[in-house]
Design an enzyme around this catalytic site. Structure first.
Site, short mmCIF file in Angstrom:
data_model
loop_
_atom_site.label_atom_id
_atom_site.label_comp_id
_atom_site.label_asym_id
_atom_site.label_seq_id
_atom_site.Cartn_x
_atom_site.Cartn_y
_atom_site.Cartn_z
N TYR A 129 0.86 -1.18 0.00
CA TYR A 129 0.00 0.00 0.00
C TYR A 129 0.89 1.23 0.00
O TYR A 129 1.85 1.32 0.77
CB TYR A 129 -0.90 -0.01 1.23
CG TYR A 129 -1.69 1.27 1.45
CD1 TYR A 129 -2.90 1.47 0.81
CD2 TYR A 129 -1.20 2.27 2.29
CE1 TYR A 129 -3.61 2.66 1.00
CE2 TYR A 129 -1.91 3.45 2.48
CZ TYR A 129 -3.11 3.63 1.84
OH TYR A 129 -3.82 4.79 2.03
N HIS A 130 0.58 2.21 -0.85
CA HIS A 130 1.43 3.40 -1.01
C HIS A 130 0.95 4.52 -0.10
O HIS A 130 -0.15 5.04 -0.25
CB HIS A 130 1.40 3.87 -2.47
CG HIS A 130 2.60 4.67 -2.87
ND1 HIS A 130 3.09 5.71 -2.13
CD2 HIS A 130 3.42 4.57 -3.96
CE1 HIS A 130 4.15 6.23 -2.73
NE2 HIS A 130 4.38 5.55 -3.83
N GLY A 131 1.79 4.93 0.86
CA GLY A 131 1.50 6.08 1.70
C GLY A 131 1.74 7.37 0.94
O GLY A 131 2.08 7.36 -0.25
N GLU A 202 -2.77 6.64 -5.52
CA GLU A 202 -3.07 6.15 -4.17
C GLU A 202 -2.33 6.99 -3.13
O GLU A 202 -2.87 7.31 -2.06
CB GLU A 202 -2.66 4.68 -4.05
CG GLU A 202 -3.06 4.03 -2.74
CD GLU A 202 -2.82 2.53 -2.77
OE1 GLU A 202 -3.78 1.78 -3.03
OE2 GLU A 202 -1.65 2.11 -2.57
#
Length: 329
Positions: A129-131, A202
């Site tokens: 998951y990309h912050g 994202e």
């Protein structure tokens, strides 16, 4: 005249330095009651100071990037003559930069890495998951290199390759543009490769609900199928609380869709607790389709988020988690 009692004399009445300065500024500018304006300016500075801090702290990440670049240039100049005798010219530099980033992760975020036993000995595709920034991935890469002596390549967005000064950093760490053929080739050579299918969209437009924004992207799944490697899901707890974006403002979304550049303000840089969790691998299946594997990967990543992240995310709670101990790995 200014005496030793920290006062200045206006006629026969001694006044303080501040009053004296106010008097001089008033005479110089010709503004009446200038002390009221100065008091208001001081008040505004105190009110706006916290706001300025949260927008300036993310700059620390940029400083670390360029510090890494400077170290790589120094390393390159020092070791150019040894290149012919080394199997991997950048090996020492990667260790040096990893130490820098791991130190920052430990001190500022109390960074932890859990589940490294789920990473296979051979090749594999890490899907994360990309912050708002890729800092959590860099902490993961650094800790993995230091503890397990494993190096993980990564696929980056095209705009990253145009950032001034970044070329040497990308070359040293084997960062890829992301063509499927290049990714499949790296995996077949035995490399560990990471990708965030949500990418910049994202990073900029997800929020404290940690919604996964992949759209119709399934190229990563086809890469894993073609290379016949497992997919390893990965998620970092509180990554949205460390640095947030103003991606919820429509004009910034429109600007991104038009320019494909991350023209969205960041704020934060808070020292929240960061823990990266590596999930169980999704094994290669010869008869699975890219659509089916994408759905399985998304479900596995969503399960990691639901297990390790309290939603919606909360900055204060994430700060307090610095004082809590993780019980399970």
């Amino acid at each position: 005249m200014i005496g030793g009692n920290e006062s200045c004399v206006a006629g026969l009445i001694p006044v303080s330095y501040l009053s004296c300065l106010t008097y001089i500024l008033g005479e110089w500018t010709g503004v009446e009651h200038i002390e009221d304006y100065l008091s208001y300016a001081v008040y505004l500075s105190w009110v706006l100071f916290p706001l300025a801090v949260v927008f300036l702290l993310p700059g620390v990440i940029v400083i670390l990037f360029y510090t890494s670049i400077l170290l790589l240039h120094i390393y390159k100049r020092k070791n150019e003559l040894r290149e012919a005798y080394s199997s991997d010219f950048w090996a020492g530099a990667r260790q040096m930069v990893a130490t820098l980033w791991d130190g920052h992760g430990r001190i500022w975020h109390g960074y932890e890495l859990h589940g490294t036993g789920n990473i296979p000995e051979g090749p594999g595709l890490v899907v994360f998951y990309h912050g708002a920034t890729p800092a959590d991935y860099i902490y993961f890469m650094a800790r993995l290199l230091i503890q397990k002596k494993r190096y993980c390549h990564v696929v980056a967005d095209h705009f990253v390759f145009g950032v001034p000064g970044f070329k040497i950093l990308l070359d040293a760490h084997g960062v890829m543009h992301g063509p499927k053929e290049e990714c499949v080739s790296a995996l077949k050579k035995g490399c560990l490769l990471a990708i965030a299918p949500g990418g910049v969209r994202e990073a900029l437009f997800s929020d404290e609900t940690y919604n996964i924004i992949w759209g119709n992207r399934k190229g990563f799944a086809q890469v894993a199928i073609d290379a016949k490697v497992p997919i390893i899901p990965m998620f970092t707890q509180n990554v949205r609380e460390g640095i947030r974006t103003l991606g919820g403002i429509k004009i910034f979304r429109s600007l991104y869709e038009y320019t494909r550049l991350p023209i969205v303000p960041f704020y934060g840089g808070f020292p929240v607790k960061l823990r990266t969790f590596i999930g169980e691998p999704i094994p290669y299946e010869p008869n699975i389709t890219a659509e089916e594997l994408t759905a399985k990967t998304k479900a596995a990543l969503q399960a990691l988020i639901e297990k390790h992240q309290k939603i919606p995310g909360n900055i204060f709670r994430a700060l307090m988690e610095r004082f809590q101990r993780q019980k399970d790995d």
